[in-house]
Design a protein around this motif. Structure first.
Motif, short mmCIF file in Angstrom:
data_model
loop_
_atom_site.label_atom_id
_atom_site.label_comp_id
_atom_site.label_asym_id
_atom_site.label_seq_id
_atom_site.Cartn_x
_atom_site.Cartn_y
_atom_site.Cartn_z
N MET A 52 0.88 -1.21 0.12
CA MET A 52 0.16 -0.06 -0.01
C MET A 52 0.81 1.21 -0.05
SD MET A 52 -3.04 -0.95 2.66
CE MET A 52 -4.60 -2.04 2.15
N LYS A 101 -4.57 4.55 -6.40
CA LYS A 101 -5.62 4.14 -7.43
C LYS A 101 -5.03 4.18 -8.83
CE LYS A 101 -9.16 2.45 -9.18
NZ LYS A 101 -8.44 1.99 -10.67
N ASN A 104 -3.32 1.27 -9.85
CA ASN A 104 -4.03 0.06 -10.23
C ASN A 104 -4.24 0.17 -11.70
OD1 ASN A 104 -7.31 -0.49 -10.41
ND2 ASN A 104 -5.95 -2.20 -10.21
N VAL A 110 -1.02 -3.42 -6.38
CA VAL A 110 -1.84 -2.95 -5.49
C VAL A 110 -2.45 -4.03 -4.66
CG1 VAL A 110 -2.63 -0.74 -6.87
CG2 VAL A 110 -3.90 -2.83 -6.83
N ALA A 112 -6.01 -5.29 -3.14
CA ALA A 112 -7.40 -5.09 -3.13
C ALA A 112 -7.83 -4.96 -1.82
CB ALA A 112 -8.14 -6.62 -4.30
N THR A 115 -11.37 -4.43 -3.11
CA THR A 115 -11.41 -4.61 -4.44
C THR A 115 -10.07 -3.71 -5.05
OG1 THR A 115 -12.76 -3.11 -5.15
CG2 THR A 115 -13.89 -5.01 -4.63
N ALA A 116 -9.83 -4.13 -6.25
CA ALA A 116 -8.93 -3.29 -7.08
C ALA A 116 -9.50 -1.91 -7.27
CB ALA A 116 -8.32 -3.99 -8.28
N SER A 119 -8.82 0.39 -4.61
CA SER A 119 -7.52 0.11 -3.72
C SER A 119 -6.61 1.32 -3.55
CB SER A 119 -6.53 -1.00 -5.12
OG SER A 119 -6.53 -0.05 -6.37
N ASN A 224 -12.03 7.18 -5.58
CA ASN A 224 -11.14 6.84 -4.63
C ASN A 224 -10.64 7.99 -3.67
OD1 ASN A 224 -9.47 3.74 -4.72
ND2 ASN A 224 -11.30 4.23 -6.26
#
Length: 301
Positions: A52, A101, A104, A110, A112, A115-116, A119, A224
């Motif tokens: 992350m 994000k 991704n 990334v 998930a 979820t991706a 992310s 995001n």
């Protein structure tokens, strides 16, 4: 968590009766489900958080231009903008979530979470939280477990998938995970932690999933960033003791009910919403043409 509980009320009751912190039953669940030792679970959490942090760094330092061209270094542009309407801390939150994000969308690495498509939210939230409050990694990893428990309950009673429940199920759930983790990491009570989840769901309820050209880029990337902001605002509201009025389990039930009643075109099909605008359809045609591989003439005979 099926071994112990399937709703927030049971999670709270379990911790009240045992005196365990919120993360402990989730840790036990992980140990049993994965058949691994506690040390291995903590190590796995550390690896996830490292990814992350790396995604946040990558999004703010490397070229983030997607194949479609719809994603084009937005995080770095925000960070470098000479005009700002945000505090420095708020601006960092937005750039970090958006940047992670973008990684991704540009086929980077990334986590998930859940979820991706969502992310960037937890990375932006947790990295900013740690930076603001100088927290040790261990506190963040406990927050990740709390976030995982939140996601497991939402998954059982509603959904985490945009194709099932719309974007409220993806970015909404990720924001709820983030807000709960924030309150937990800052020493909030169980009631305040779950209030943050409830408030976040209330703020995200009804959000459709309408990816332009079927790609998880527009409006997913900017959502995001906004979801990370909602996670922070919801956490602040909850930790101040504001009552969400509607209990968290009923908020989750509402999330599921709204997702079930949502039309199919608003659930990751690219048939409605922003995907169905004039410009959205133009982009769709350009992306489809770009991705077609034309065979040489001699192979076509």
């Amino acid at each position: 968590m099926s071994l112990l509980f399937t709703d927030f009320a049971s999670w709270q009751a379990h911790c009240a009766s045992t005196g365990e912190p919120l993360y402990q039953p989730v840790l036990a669940y992980e140990i049993e489900q994965k058949g691994r030792s506690e040390e291995e679970i903590w190590a796995g959490l550390q690896r996830a958080y490292d990814v992350m942090r790396d995604a946040v760094h990558t999004g703010l330092t490397q070229n983030m231009t997607s194949r479609s061209g719809m994603v084009n270094n937005g995080a770095k542009k925000i960070a470098a903008s000479p005009v700002t309407v945000l505090s420095p801390e708020f601006k960092k939150l937005v750039t970090r979530a958006l940047g992670a994000k973008e990684v991704n969308s540009c086929m980077g690495r990334v986590v998930a979470a859940p979820t991706a498509g969502a992310s960037g939210i937890l990375p932006g939230v947790l990295v900013t939280l740690q930076d603001l409050h100088k927290l040790e990694d261990r506190a963040i990893l406990e927050g990740l477990l709390v976030a995982a428990g939140i996601a497991l309950i939402i998954e059982q009673n509603a959904s985490l998938a945009g194709a099932v429940g719309g974007c409220q199920a993806e970015t909404g759930s990720a924001a709820a995970m983030g807000s709960g983790a924030i309150v937990y990491c800052l020493g909030g009570s169980v009631e305040e932690t779950f209030a943050a989840v409830a408030i976040t769901i209330q703020c995200m309820l009804g959000l459709v999933c309408d990816p332009v050209a079927g790609l998880v880029e527009v409006p997913c990337v900017v959502r995001n960033a906004s979801a990370a902001a909602i996670a922070f605002s919801s956490a602040q509201i909850a930790i101040a003791g504001v009552d969400p009025v509607i209990p968290v389990d009923q908020c989750v039930a509402a999330l599921g009910e709204v997702g079930q009643s949502m039309e199919t075109r608003y659930k990751e099909t690219a048939l409605g919403g922003l995907a169905n605008t004039t410009r959205g359809r133009e982009i769709e045609k350009m992306v489809l043409v770009q991705d077609v591989q034309i065979l040489p003439d001699e192979l076509d005979q």
